[in-house]
Design a protein around this motif. Structure first.
Motif: not given
Length: 634
Positions: A275, A359, A363, A415-416, A419-424
């Motif tokens: 990224r 993080w 992003t 987990e958050e 989710a914030r970095v758009e990973v499953t």
């Protein structure tokens, strides 16, 4: 002329020997047969028995000057005499300041770039180390530099290499580092270091090292060996070309380290690394091979190697390993397999939750910082860490919990992050944290025989409740925070649930009974955890200079990972015994004993700032020898 037969690589030595002997008798060509005039061995200093190289290669030692000479030199460095006391992982103590400095210790096979993962205490010109050396070796009569060698070269940029190996490789060392007895260094004017980095990594140089050592494989790269290698003259254009190739090799080799979270070069884990710019390990390896080929071609030309000599040099290093297996250095036990992508990703998410990593690199909210130069000082933080003053992902007081529903629940926070970095988000994050994470983390944060995990799971006896303590935020108040903000509220919650079920009395169902028993057992474990923390908290005053292992030792009963618990229990026993009286924790728990020992041990006095208590011993009087009377005894 003497005939030599070389059968090192032949498996069926008996038949090959017979075939070679036949070829000699018949005057036939055999690649295993070498005809050498023994006098030619004297072309090489020390006359090594290197019959397998050509006369032209041996003559390079007469045609060209050695690297050692003029403004170039090779030096052996510091032996601390007690690495457990004086060496730390760089993540244990941070960087900057005037106490801890990067410490080269040999490392493993790696061309151009290798991280420097450990630091050494060289506070006030290493006075504590020097005093410790003189205490351990009284026969030195105060000459600590017999062991702490060449301190005038510390903090200079240069080139280092592994202690020993099959194939020679060299890496850049930045300014402001100390080098060790194993991590020897070569020094030259800084403007020339890139060029020498290229030459040192050439196959021609490796071939000459093997020749000078008189052997192939298993070479120990001592200062005299490397300093004695001849170096050819080169034009300005050739020097510039080699310099650019080495600089590029360093850059892309460092890029490979940008997915290792313990590295000074870390940016993001492998699953996210693409990224922020191209990250293709296969393409990097291809480019490194091209750079190596160009360096080799130039170096062979500089030394005047014939085509046959080039082929021989290339063949000897044809099987060179691409991993740490090339070396048998002092850190060989620390070599580790590449982390599985999902484990590395989850570990990074934990680091983000603890405010260690940023993080926003994943992003696009923050750009990666520019790449440093090879000889720039090591950074205080890796580029992937959260910059000073930046808003953390989650504010905390150095403790997160394995407690579903809690605002500081580590599993939910990890987990958050994902989710914030758009990973499953995997389904089993909590299970992974409970069963697998600490063992994985302990392995990744161990180096140079040091085990230094920064996330500490303090648990109830059964592991039913765990507080994750973040070592960099550790203070004398941490255990009180654990009690007041986590354990007591949890006890209150569980106690309330127990009371509700108890009040049901005879109307409790079978499921209620099971839950009632489980909650009662859980309540007792929480009480035990609270009482243990209350017992430890008043006297627990950790110091990061002591390092992870010493700092965690008083808490050993609260760790459930058996191998780590044993390490800490043994460490605590040694602290009690007085083996580590240099530690700040030792002064905290046994001040009278430590202060008394400071009177006779200068290094301890320095460690605790009590030099005024040290009493210099009286110099020993030498007995005068009487002259023997003539004629002997009557």
């Amino acid at each position: 002329m003497t005939t030599f037969l070389r059968l090192l690589t032949d498996k069926d030595k008996s038949s090959c020997l017979a075939a070679s002997c036949t070829a000699v008798r018949l005057g036939e060509v055999d690649t295993r047969v070498f005809q050498v005039e023994p006098q030619s061995f004297r072309s090489v200093p020390g006359a090594p028995f290197a019959y397998w190289v050509s006369e032209a290669v041996r003559q390079t030692f007469r045609l060209f000057p050695a690297f050692e000479g003029g403004d170039r030199t090779v030096r052996q460095g510091l032996a601390t005499a007690d690495d457990f006391r004086f060496v730390r992982g760089w993540w244990e103590v941070g960087a900057g300041g005037d106490r801890w400095f990067g410490f080269t210790k040999g490392g493993s096979f790696s061309r151009f770039y290798a991280d420097i993962p450990v630091t050494v205490n060289w506070h006030r010109d290493g006075e504590e180390i020097k005093a410790g050396i003189c205490k351990r070796y009284p026969y030195l009569n105060g000459n600590a530099e017999f062991v702490a060698k060449n301190p005038q070269y510390y903090f200079r940029p240069g080139i280092t290499w592994p202690l020993r190996g099959i194939v020679y490789s060299a890496q850049a060392v930045p300014r402001n580092c100390v080098f060790s007895v194993a991590g020897k260094m070569a020094f030259a004017p800084e403007r020339d270091l890139h060029t020498w980095l290229a030459i040192f990594n050439s196959r021609a140089f490796d071939y000459l090292v093997r020749l000078f050592a008189g052997k192939v494989g298993g070479v120990q790269y001592e200062a005299g060996l490397i300093g004695g290698i001849p170096v050819a003259d080169m034009s300005g254009d050739q020097s510039l070309q080699l310099s650019r190739l080495a600089r590029r090799g360093w850059s892309i080799k460092r890029r490979l380290a940008s997915i290792e979270e313990r590295s000074h070069a870390f940016l993001l884990p492998a699953a996210l690394r693409s990224r922020i710019g191209d990250f293709d390990p296969q393409a990097i390896d291809t480019e490194l091979a091209s750079i190596q080929a160009q360096i080799d071609d130039t170096a062979f030309s500089l030394y005047g190697f014939s085509e046959a000599d080039r082929q021989a040099a290339t063949a000897q290093s044809a099987g060179e390993p691409a991993t740490d297996e090339a070396n048998e250095d002092e850190d060989a036990e620390d070599t580790e397999p590449e982390a599985p992508p999902i484990d590395a990703l989850l570990s990074w998410a934990v680091g983000v939750a603890f405010s260690l990593f940023d993080w926003r690199l994943a992003t696009g909210e923050r750009a990666a910082p520019p790449e440093p130069e090879p000889f720039d000082p090591l950074p205080a933080k890796s580029p992937g860490m959260l910059p000073d003053g930046a808003e953390p992902f989650h504010a905390h007081a150095g403790i997160l919990a394995d407690d579903q529903g809690h605002p500081h629940d580590l599993a939910r926070l990890a987990e958050e992050v994902l989710a914030r970095v758009e990973v499953t988000v995997p389904d089993d994050v909590r299970r992974w944290l409970q069963r697998d994470f600490f063992a994985f983390h302990l392995q990744r944060y161990s180096k140079s025989r040091r085990k230094a995990p920064i996330y500490w799971p303090l648990s109830t006896t059964s592991g039913s409740y765990t507080l994750w303590v973040y070592y960099p935020s550790l203070t004398s108040q941490t255990l009180y925070t654990a009690i007041n903000d986590f354990v007591e509220p949890k006890l209150k919650q569980v106690g309330g649930d127990v009371t509700v079920l108890r009040n049901k009395g005879s109307v409790r169902t079978r499921d209620d009974e099971k839950q009632f028993e489980a909650l009662q057992a859980f309540e007792l474990e929480l009480i035990e955890l609270r009482d243990t923390l209350l017992k430890l908290a008043p006297t627990y005053k950790p110091s990061h200079d002591d390092g992870v292992q010493i700092s965690a030792a008083p808490l050993w009963p609260l760790f459930r990972h058996k191998p780590w618990q044993k390490v800490l229990k043994d460490t605590w026993a040694k602290l009690e015994k007085g083996d580590y009286d240099w530690a700040h924790l030792a002064m905290n728990y046994w001040p009278e004993r430590v202060r008394e020992n400071c009177k006779t041990d200068k290094s301890l006095a320095i460690a605790h700032g009590l030099e005024d208590r040290y009493i210099e011993p009286e110099p020993k009087q030498r007995k005068a020898r009487g002259k023997k009377k003539a004629g002997g005894d009557a």
